[in-house]
Write an enzyme that holds these catalytic residues in place. Structure first.
Site, PDB file in Angstrom:
ATOM      1  N   ARG A  12      34.876  39.007  51.661  1.00 18.12           N
ATOM      2  CA  ARG A  12      34.106  38.192  52.603  1.00 18.12           C
ATOM      3  C   ARG A  12      33.064  37.358  51.869  1.00 18.12           C
ATOM      4  O   ARG A  12      32.750  37.593  50.703  1.00 18.12           O
ATOM      5  CB  ARG A  12      33.425  39.073  53.657  1.00 18.12           C
ATOM      6  CG  ARG A  12      32.431  40.065  53.122  1.00 18.12           C
ATOM      7  CD  ARG A  12      31.809  40.844  54.258  1.00 18.12           C
ATOM      8  NE  ARG A  12      30.830  41.801  53.778  1.00 18.12           N
ATOM      9  CZ  ARG A  12      29.942  42.402  54.554  1.00 18.12           C
ATOM     10  NH1 ARG A  12      29.913  42.135  55.847  1.00 18.12           N
ATOM     11  NH2 ARG A  12      29.084  43.256  54.058  1.00 18.12           N
ATOM     12  N   TYR A  92      27.149  46.547  28.903  1.00 22.10           N
ATOM     13  CA  TYR A  92      28.381  45.941  28.402  1.00 22.10           C
ATOM     14  C   TYR A  92      28.108  45.108  27.150  1.00 22.10           C
ATOM     15  O   TYR A  92      27.205  44.266  27.144  1.00 22.10           O
ATOM     16  CB  TYR A  92      29.008  45.035  29.464  1.00 22.10           C
ATOM     17  CG  TYR A  92      29.836  45.744  30.512  1.00 22.10           C
ATOM     18  CD1 TYR A  92      29.485  47.002  30.984  1.00 22.10           C
ATOM     19  CD2 TYR A  92      30.963  45.124  31.058  1.00 22.10           C
ATOM     20  CE1 TYR A  92      30.242  47.641  31.950  1.00 22.10           C
ATOM     21  CE2 TYR A  92      31.727  45.757  32.034  1.00 22.10           C
ATOM     22  CZ  TYR A  92      31.362  47.014  32.476  1.00 22.10           C
ATOM     23  OH  TYR A  92      32.111  47.644  33.431  1.00 22.10           O
ATOM     24  N   VAL A 100      29.571  39.618  38.265  1.00 21.86           N
ATOM     25  CA  VAL A 100      28.233  39.105  38.556  1.00 21.86           C
ATOM     26  C   VAL A 100      27.634  39.789  39.782  1.00 21.86           C
ATOM     27  O   VAL A 100      26.405  39.915  39.892  1.00 21.86           O
ATOM     28  CB  VAL A 100      28.268  37.568  38.726  1.00 21.86           C
ATOM     29  CG1 VAL A 100      28.997  37.163  40.005  1.00 21.86           C
ATOM     30  CG2 VAL A 100      26.869  36.979  38.693  1.00 21.86           C
ATOM     31  N   ASP A 101      28.468  40.270  40.702  1.00 19.25           N
ATOM     32  CA  ASP A 101      27.939  40.988  41.865  1.00 19.25           C
ATOM     33  C   ASP A 101      27.283  42.305  41.447  1.00 19.25           C
ATOM     34  O   ASP A 101      26.216  42.667  41.959  1.00 19.25           O
ATOM     35  CB  ASP A 101      29.034  41.228  42.910  1.00 19.25           C
ATOM     36  CG  ASP A 101      30.263  41.924  42.355  1.00 19.25           C
ATOM     37  OD1 ASP A 101      30.446  42.002  41.110  1.00 19.25           O
ATOM     38  OD2 ASP A 101      31.089  42.410  43.174  1.00 19.25           O
TER      39      ASP A 101
END
Length: 246
Positions: A12, A92, A100-101
């Site tokens: 969404r 990381y 990116v979320d």
């Protein structure tokens, strides 16, 4: 200056206006390429000065969103994962491999709970779990299918198993309840085991934050958890504040 933030996920699109005190009311929009332009036209003002976008969706959806925004926006800025942002540092070695979320959700969680360790759990297409210590160091994370995806995959492989429905029970007495209990239970167990692993790693139990489209269902069964519906957008607002003066 009018500014909006947009979080385009795998299932969404969420967006909200940016105000001086943070993110405004969140709007959820249809998630099909053909619907995006019409949905944005109905939800957004005719013109926007700047749009800040975070996307983990496929290329076609991302392009559809950017094209729709280009018709009404003076500037579009795409957020990216960074190795460090202030005192927040990701684990990381290759930042581009961290969604990116997840980056933005952790950034928001750390800013909101300064001085506390946080376990950030995103419940969307995937279930993502990330641990950030009290000093802002990302210790690492886990990724698994979300309960919704588990149900969909089971239904795809065995159509007689419904993709939706059912209620939680410790020991269900029908198939719908058994599926709901098993898939939710698998996710809950991963969150709980991660919180316990965090306690062993850090010497303290972290604050658990749950966000994403499936957060409510899990948060109801995690008494200590804080449900944070707009965590990615909050992180995007933090990122945007720096981007706007860069």
């Amino acid at each position: 200056m009018s500014a909006w933030v947009f979080d385009l996920g795998n299932t969404r699109l969420k967006c909200a206006p940016l105000h001086a005190d943070g993110v405004g009311d969140v709007i959820a929009l249809p998630h099909r390429e053909a619907d995006l332009a019409a949905a944005l036209a109905a939800a957004l003002p005719p013109r926007i000065d700047v749009a800040y976008v975070a996307s983990v969706a496929n290329d076609a959806l991302r392009v559809a969103l950017l094209q729709a925004l280009a018709a009404r926006t003076c500037r579009i800025s795409l957020a990216r994962t960074q190795a460090a942002f202030g005192d927040f540092r990701i684990a990381y070695a290759q930042p581009h491999k961290l969604g990116v979320d997840r980056f933005l959700a952790m950034l928001a969680a750390h800013r909101r709970h300064q001085g506390e360790a946080v376990l950030v759990c995103g419940v969307g297409t995937a279930l993502t779990i990330d641990l950030v210590d009290a000093g802002g160091r990302h210790v690492g994370g886990r990724i698994a299918p979300s309960p919704t995806l588990m149900r969909e995959v089971l239904h795809e492989r065995a159509p007689q198993l419904p993709a939706q429905g059912g209620d939680h029970a410790d020991f269900a007495t029908d198939t719908e309840d058994a599926l709901a209990s098993g898939c939710d239970g698998a996710a809950l167990a991963l969150v709980e085991s991660s919180a316990e692993a965090a306690r062993r790693t850090l010497g303290q139990r972290p604050r658990v934050l749950v966000h994403g489209g499936g957060a409510e269902q899990l948060a109801m069964r995690l008494p200590e958890a804080v449900q944070s519906v707009s965590l990615v957008l909050e992180g995007l607002a933090i990122w945007a504040a720096v981007d706007s003066i860069a």
